[in-house]
Design an enzyme around this catalytic site. Structure first.
Site, mmCIF file in Angstrom:
data_model
loop_
_atom_site.group_PDB
_atom_site.id
_atom_site.type_symbol
_atom_site.label_atom_id
_atom_site.label_comp_id
_atom_site.label_asym_id
_atom_site.label_seq_id
_atom_site.Cartn_x
_atom_site.Cartn_y
_atom_site.Cartn_z
ATOM 1 N N HIS A 152 -1.526 -7.152 -2.311
ATOM 2 C CA HIS A 152 -1.625 -6.641 -3.797
ATOM 3 C C HIS A 152 -2.667 -5.467 -3.942
ATOM 4 O O HIS A 152 -3.822 -5.921 -3.399
ATOM 5 C CB HIS A 152 -1.472 -7.826 -4.684
ATOM 6 C CG HIS A 152 -1.443 -7.358 -6.121
ATOM 7 N ND1 HIS A 152 -0.139 -6.988 -6.716
ATOM 8 C CD2 HIS A 152 -2.147 -6.945 -7.248
ATOM 9 C CE1 HIS A 152 -0.457 -6.537 -7.938
ATOM 10 N NE2 HIS A 152 -1.504 -6.655 -8.312
ATOM 11 N N GLY A 212 5.857 2.901 3.040
ATOM 12 C CA GLY A 212 5.688 2.370 4.368
ATOM 13 C C GLY A 212 4.518 2.532 5.139
ATOM 14 O O GLY A 212 4.370 2.093 6.138
ATOM 15 N N SER A 213 3.380 3.097 4.031
ATOM 16 C CA SER A 213 2.328 3.438 5.040
ATOM 17 C C SER A 213 1.294 2.113 5.581
ATOM 18 O O SER A 213 0.829 2.430 6.737
ATOM 19 C CB SER A 213 1.336 4.282 4.015
ATOM 20 O OG SER A 213 0.911 3.382 3.007
ATOM 21 N N ASN A 214 1.600 1.196 5.047
ATOM 22 C CA ASN A 214 1.268 -0.034 5.471
ATOM 23 C C ASN A 214 1.922 -0.587 6.556
ATOM 24 O O ASN A 214 1.289 -1.057 7.520
ATOM 25 C CB ASN A 214 1.194 -1.377 4.294
ATOM 26 C CG ASN A 214 -0.082 -1.006 3.395
ATOM 27 O OD1 ASN A 214 -1.308 -1.367 3.806
ATOM 28 N ND2 ASN A 214 -0.105 -0.558 2.172
ATOM 29 N N ASP A 226 2.903 -12.554 -7.611
ATOM 30 C CA ASP A 226 1.412 -12.272 -6.983
ATOM 31 C C ASP A 226 0.568 -13.449 -7.491
ATOM 32 O O ASP A 226 -0.491 -13.430 -8.157
ATOM 33 C CB ASP A 226 0.773 -11.045 -8.010
ATOM 34 C CG ASP A 226 1.558 -9.879 -7.796
ATOM 35 O OD1 ASP A 226 2.073 -9.517 -6.393
ATOM 36 O OD2 ASP A 226 1.965 -9.022 -8.668
ATOM 37 N N GLU A 278 -6.378 -1.271 2.164
ATOM 38 C CA GLU A 278 -5.147 -1.883 2.638
ATOM 39 C C GLU A 278 -4.901 -1.570 4.182
ATOM 40 O O GLU A 278 -4.845 -2.396 5.134
ATOM 41 C CB GLU A 278 -4.013 -1.453 1.825
ATOM 42 C CG GLU A 278 -3.942 -1.913 0.414
ATOM 43 C CD GLU A 278 -2.775 -1.427 -0.227
ATOM 44 O OE1 GLU A 278 -2.320 -2.136 -1.360
ATOM 45 O OE2 GLU A 278 -2.101 -0.565 0.035
ATOM 46 N N LEU A 292 9.034 -5.065 -3.622
ATOM 47 C CA LEU A 292 8.809 -5.332 -4.928
ATOM 48 C C LEU A 292 9.764 -6.452 -5.604
ATOM 49 O O LEU A 292 9.494 -6.873 -6.884
ATOM 50 C CB LEU A 292 9.394 -3.873 -5.789
ATOM 51 C CG LEU A 292 8.424 -2.862 -5.491
ATOM 52 C CD1 LEU A 292 8.977 -1.512 -6.077
ATOM 53 C CD2 LEU A 292 6.805 -2.988 -5.754
ATOM 54 N N ASN A 343 1.764 -11.457 1.087
ATOM 55 C CA ASN A 343 1.985 -10.229 0.348
ATOM 56 C C ASN A 343 0.502 -9.628 0.252
ATOM 57 O O ASN A 343 -0.740 -10.159 0.469
ATOM 58 C CB ASN A 343 2.164 -10.705 -1.122
ATOM 59 C CG ASN A 343 2.564 -9.446 -1.804
ATOM 60 O OD1 ASN A 343 3.166 -8.334 -1.397
ATOM 61 N ND2 ASN A 343 2.201 -9.444 -2.825
HETATM 62 C C1 GRF Z 1 0.674 -1.010 -1.490
HETATM 63 O O1 GRF Z 1 -0.404 -0.655 -2.283
HETATM 64 C C2 GRF Z 1 0.640 -2.619 -1.569
HETATM 65 O O2 GRF Z 1 -0.388 -3.038 -2.039
HETATM 66 C C3 GRF Z 1 1.748 -2.627 -2.542
HETATM 67 O O3 GRF Z 1 2.709 -1.678 -2.457
HETATM 68 C C4 GRF Z 1 2.119 -0.615 -1.736
HETATM 69 C C5 GRF Z 1 2.767 -0.305 -0.602
HETATM 70 O O4 GRF Z 1 2.438 1.146 -0.197
HETATM 71 N N1 GRF Z 1 2.253 -4.054 -2.551
HETATM 72 P P1 GRF Z 1 3.091 1.537 1.237
HETATM 73 O O5 GRF Z 1 4.569 1.828 0.970
HETATM 74 O O6 GRF Z 1 2.815 0.739 2.403
HETATM 75 O O7 GRF Z 1 2.348 2.806 1.258
#
Ligand code: GRF
Length: 297
Positions: free
Chosen positions: A211, A120-122, A252, A281, A192, A209
């Site tokens: 990727h 969940g870093s994003n 994708d 990202e 996923l 999304n």
């Molecule tokens: C990211 O690299 C994103 O591109 C992919 O899954 C990863 C999720 O990373 N779809 P995080 O959980 O947000 O760290």
């Protein structure tokens, strides 16, 4: 003058005559009563008590008499309104106008839901980006993994979580549950599972999304996490990067919104490449989401 009064009091011509008659009769009657009251009370003419009785009748008697006379002339409602105004001015009557509760600020914020099944870093970066933004609110985290790190983030941030289960997701897309939160932009940040047609139908062009590679290369089923970066290095690519795209019914595959690149160096490992891609990202995803929203997406 009569026209002006009619307009001012918002009455008909006949009502105006009755009102004027009421005033005339009341004035005369009050003057007569104030004189009589002093006589009935046998007060010394021009003495203090005599004056007091006159003043009391003129001031307070008048208010009562006008209502009685107004009633006789069929104008009680008009004079009662008039009396209430005077009593309010004298603070003898409270203003009974209903006090309306202060209007609730209208919550017009754009509501987004983040779908994530991993660290969940994003998700965290998106939440941080919109934390102070009153126009965009992260209202839901949708997750299919009860052990995902993103659940700790949601708990810390006080964002409700929808833990989903595969069969129901494929059948219903949890459309009802998502719509209930008001979310109308769905952000996939490390989610996923394939998005079922029912969800796409209900949020057309509103599912995005990210990727971790430059699509159309290195995408599709099984292409996530280090598998993507391993494939990129193995293919001898000099560049990798990120792709932000709309979601359609294939993995994708939807229309590309934005791409950013980073170099793949000779010494890069899947882990070091993952770090570079993550940095892209974290920097671009929140900004692009904001841009999409601002553009009305
Ligand atoms: C990211 O690299 C994103 O591109 C992919 O899954 C990863 C999720 O990373 N779809 P995080 O959980 O947000 O760290």
């Amino acid at each position: 003058m009569f026209q002006k009064l009619k307009k001012h009091w918002n009455v008909t011509g006949k009502q105006l005559v009755l009102i004027l008659c009421t005033f005339a009769v009341t004035g005369t009657l009050t003057a007569w009563l104030s004189k009589k009251a002093a006589e009935w009370l046998v007060l010394d003419k021009y003495g203090a008590a005599w004056w007091l009785s006159k003043v009391l009748v003129l001031i307070f008697g008048y208010q009562v008499i006008i209502l009685v006379v107004g009633f006789i002339f069929g104008m009680f409602p008009f004079f009662w309104k008039y009396e209430k105004k005077i009593l309010k001015r004298m603070r003898l009557l409270k203003d009974t106008k209903p006090v309306l509760p202060a209007a609730e600020p209208v919550d017009t914020a754009r509501r987004i839901a983040i779908f994530a099944s991993g660290t969940g870093s994003n998700a965290q970066k998106i939440i941080d980006h919109f934390r102070e933004n009153s126009f965009v609110k992260v209202v839901l985290v949708v997750c299919n993994n009860p052990h995902a790190g993103v659940l700790n983030i949601a708990a810390r941030e006080g964002i409700p979580v929808l833990l989903i289960e595969k069969k129901k997701f494929n059948e219903t897309g949890y459309v009802k549950e998502i719509k209930k939160t008001g979310a109308d932009l769905l952000i996939l940040a490390g989610f996923l599972w394939k998005v079922p047609p029912v969800l796409i139908r209900n949020f057309p062009h509103h599912i995005i999304n990210i990727h971790p590679a430059l699509l159309p290369g290195f995408g599709g089923k099984g292409m996530y996490g280090n598998a993507v970066h391993t494939a990129v290095i193995k293919a001898g690519k000099k560049e990798s990067g990120i792709t932000i795209h709309y979601v359609d019914e294939e993995y994708d595959h939807g229309a590309v919104i934005f791409q950013a690149t980073c170099a793949v160096d000779k010494e890069d490992t899947p882990e070091s490449l993952a770090e570079k891609v993550h940095a892209l990202e974290h920097h671009y995803f929140p900004l692009k989401i904001e841009e999409i929203i601002k553009a009305g997406g």
